[in-house]
Design a protein around this motif. Structure first.
Motif, short mmCIF file in Angstrom:
data_model
loop_
_atom_site.label_atom_id
_atom_site.label_comp_id
_atom_site.label_asym_id
_atom_site.label_seq_id
_atom_site.Cartn_x
_atom_site.Cartn_y
_atom_site.Cartn_z
N HIS A 245 -2.60 -1.55 -5.35
CA HIS A 245 -1.24 -1.77 -5.82
C HIS A 245 -0.27 -0.91 -4.99
O HIS A 245 -0.60 0.22 -4.63
CB HIS A 245 -1.09 -1.37 -7.29
N THR A 246 0.88 -1.46 -4.70
CA THR A 246 1.96 -0.71 -4.07
C THR A 246 2.70 0.03 -5.18
O THR A 246 3.08 -0.59 -6.17
CB THR A 246 2.90 -1.68 -3.33
N ILE A 247 2.87 1.34 -5.03
CA ILE A 247 3.38 2.17 -6.12
C ILE A 247 4.77 2.70 -5.77
O ILE A 247 4.98 3.26 -4.69
CB ILE A 247 2.45 3.38 -6.37
N TYR B 38 3.02 4.34 -1.35
CA TYR B 38 3.06 5.14 -2.59
C TYR B 38 4.33 5.98 -2.46
O TYR B 38 4.33 7.01 -1.79
CB TYR B 38 1.81 6.00 -2.72
N HIS C 109 -3.31 2.86 -7.07
CA HIS C 109 -2.99 2.84 -5.64
C HIS C 109 -4.26 2.55 -4.84
O HIS C 109 -4.24 1.72 -3.92
CB HIS C 109 -2.38 4.18 -5.23
N GLU C 110 -5.35 3.16 -5.21
CA GLU C 110 -6.63 2.91 -4.52
C GLU C 110 -7.06 1.45 -4.65
O GLU C 110 -7.67 0.89 -3.74
CB GLU C 110 -7.74 3.80 -5.07
N GLY D 284 0.79 -1.23 0.00
CA GLY D 284 0.00 0.00 0.00
C GLY D 284 0.82 1.28 0.00
O GLY D 284 0.28 2.37 -0.08
#
Ligand code: ADP
Ligand code: ADP
Length: 227
Positions: free
Chosen positions: A188-190, A32, A184-185, A30
């Motif tokens: 996905h880990t960004i 970013y 991201h929502e 999670g």
């Protein structure tokens, strides 16, 4: 527990250049993250280790608690996606749809699954109207979006994008940032490598500042430019 754990990672290129000098970093599901720093700081070199595009000279990398050393790179690519700075080197197909299907074919999906997943991801990134177009007939911003779609089709938990907005106009930049926000929502880990200060101040939740092969600072965006 971190999804990705990097311990005392070093990397020396064949010409003797020491590009990473001992990196310790935990990435959490999670996150970013924006990685910033001057050209040559080691940002790309660091991120290319996360899915074994590069092999460490020293140190270790754990993905979900397991060392990635020796793991199959195609398998890792499904979990940790890397969108290159210049995605044009990765365009292999004559149409946008084929291009997204190609990555899925490599992963062993059937023809009908390839098509179904590709159309779904193209709609998600807003490229469905371009599916029959030749990739090189698209502008730079849309080609980068296509590169993201290609990687996204594999549904990686971690998505690394090297310079997602470089060379794009204001609108292209905003729509890329909107897309990354949606990803991201979705969970996905960004991880973004960027020079774009809007990303750092308005979008990222965590900032890493690199210099000369080291992480100089790992902080919240609002602390990034103190002292
Ligand atoms: P950044 O992404 O921060 O601009 P890089 O990771 O691309 O930095 O590069 C870090 C350093 O390693 C730079 O000095 C760069 O010139 C050097 N470097 C990158 N790739 C190679 C390579 N394949 N061989 C030798 N040196 C390299
Ligand atoms: P990217 O960062 O997306 O890989 P670059 O344009 O920075 O794209 O680099 C293109 C290629 O050149 C990469 O494979 C990189 O490792 C390599 N490279 C970068 N700097 C050097 C260098 N100083 N010496 C040798 N190769 C380099």
């Amino acid at each position: 527990a971190p999804i990705l754990s990097i311990n005392n990672l070093t990397h020396t290129y064949h010409n003797g250049h020491q590009a990473l000098k001992g990196i310790d970093l935990d990435v959490y599901a999670g996150d970013y993250i924006a990685i910033i720093g001057q050209n040559g700081a080691g940002k790309s070199t660091l991120c290319k280790h996360f899915n074994r595009l590069l092999t460490p000279t020293g140190g270790s990398i754990l993905f979900q608690g397991e060392s990635i050393a020796g793991k199959d790179t195609a398998d890792l690519a499904r979990h940790i996606g890397y969108v290159f700075q210049n995605p044009d080197h990765q365009i292999f197909s004559a149409s946008v749809l084929e291009e997204v299907m190609y990555g899925l074919r490599i992963q062993g999906f059937s023809e009908s699954e390839q098509k179904e997943k590709a159309l779904e991801v193209l709609a998600f990134v807003g490229l469905d109207a371009y599916s029959e177009r030749h990739p090189f007939s698209l502008g730079k911003g849309l080609r980068q979006r296509l590169a993201v779609a290609t990687i996204l089709a594999l549904e990686p938990q971690i998505l690394i994008i090297d310079e997602p907005t470089t060379g794009q106009d204001w609108r292209g930049t905003q729509s890329m940032l909107e897309l990354i926000g949606k990803l991201h929502e979705r969970g996905h880990t960004i991880i973004l490598i960027t020079h774009n200060m809007q990303i750092v101040t308005e979008h990222a939740k965590r900032v890493l500042i690199m210099g000369q092969g080291r992480i100089l600072k790992d902080c919240k965006p609002w602390h990034a430019f103190e002292d």
